[in-house]
Design an enzyme around this catalytic site. Structure first.
Site, PDB file in Angstrom:
ATOM      1  N   ASP A  64      86.566 -31.790 -51.041  1.00 48.63           N
ATOM      2  CA  ASP A  64      85.367 -31.969 -50.239  1.00 48.63           C
ATOM      3  C   ASP A  64      85.184 -30.766 -49.315  1.00 48.63           C
ATOM      4  O   ASP A  64      86.156 -30.104 -48.941  1.00 48.63           O
ATOM      5  CB  ASP A  64      85.482 -33.236 -49.384  1.00 48.63           C
ATOM      6  CG  ASP A  64      85.632 -34.499 -50.213  1.00 48.63           C
ATOM      7  OD1 ASP A  64      85.174 -34.498 -51.368  1.00 48.63           O
ATOM      8  OD2 ASP A  64      86.204 -35.478 -49.699  1.00 48.63           O
ATOM      9  N   VAL A  65      83.946 -30.514 -48.925  1.00 48.39           N
ATOM     10  CA  VAL A  65      83.639 -29.353 -48.081  1.00 48.39           C
ATOM     11  C   VAL A  65      84.503 -29.307 -46.820  1.00 48.39           C
ATOM     12  O   VAL A  65      85.041 -28.249 -46.469  1.00 48.39           O
ATOM     13  CB  VAL A  65      82.138 -29.318 -47.734  1.00 48.39           C
ATOM     14  CG1 VAL A  65      81.849 -28.256 -46.678  1.00 48.39           C
ATOM     15  CG2 VAL A  65      81.312 -29.031 -48.979  1.00 48.39           C
TER      16      VAL A  65
END
Length: 224
Positions: A64-65
């Site tokens: 995930d970012v």
């Protein structure tokens, strides 16, 4: 074959002719989403070109970012299916460092709960009886003040799996605004720290490890 232990940092990629390991910083996409924003793939490609390689890196893993840590890329199209098979078969053993609020139980445990999409919020996933099977192994490393440092290993690969499973037990990750975690100015306290696998081409056992994340030290948790 022996074991090759390799340290990955923000500034140093580890690679051979078949794979490359990178330590992703927070806020960076692994691959493009159509917005034109810089990605980890862009940085890896630039690195390869600067070192005389025309390999086209393909991520075999995603983060995930806001999550930091190890991401593996395939560098050779002919052998990429072998790396994909390691991921699909859960033959890559990846361990994450996590900080949650409250005191996590002392005994190691496995969270076994299916995960599906949240029908009320497209950004979120949730534990759901109609979701896909998901298992997460969790071990307490240390407690310090209101926080618990956990070592987490995925036994399946669902979107937001660690974040969803821990939040479902009442232990959202510190800095995880999406799943109810306590605010942290340093961001999400989730880091892909270590990974081990048998190299599908050379047969060598590869052990990858990143540097201890500074934001964990800021909460009093130091490298073990």
């Amino acid at each position: 074959m022996g074991t090759q232990t390799l340290r990955v940092t923000h500034d140093t990629y580890v690679h051979d002719a078949y794979f490359l390991a990178a330590d992703k910083p927070a806020g960076l996409l692994v691959h493009g989403d159509g917005t034109g924003a810089e990605t980890l793939t862009d940085r890896v490609t630039a690195y390869l070109r600067a070192h005389g390689s025309d390999a086209v890196p393909q991520s075999v893993q995603r983060l995930d970012v806001p999550t930091t840590g190890l991401v593996l890329f395939s560098l050779d199209k002919a052998t990429q299916p072998a790396f994909d098979a390691l991921v699909a078969g859960h033959d890559m053993h990846k361990r994450y460092l996590v900080v949650v609020s409250r005191a996590w139980p002392a005994n190691p445990q496995v969270i076994d709960a299916p995960i599906g999409r949240d029908r009320h919020d497209s950004r979120r996933m949730r534990v759901s009886r109609t979701g896909k099977p998901a298992q997460t192994r969790v071990e307490l490393l240390e407690r310090r003040g209101p926080y618990s440092l956990l070592l987490v290993e995925l036994m399946s690969g669902r979107k937001h799996q660690i974040r969803v499973h821990l939040a479902s037990r009442g232990f959202p990750i510190v800095g995880d605004n999406l799943y109810g975690g306590r605010h942290n100015p340093r961001g999400l306290m989730l880091h892909a720290w270590q990974e081990e696998f048998d190299h599908p081409v050379t047969g060598e056992h590869v052990s990858l490890v990143t540097e201890w994340p500074e934001r964990f030290s800021a909460l009093g948790f130091d490298a073990r």
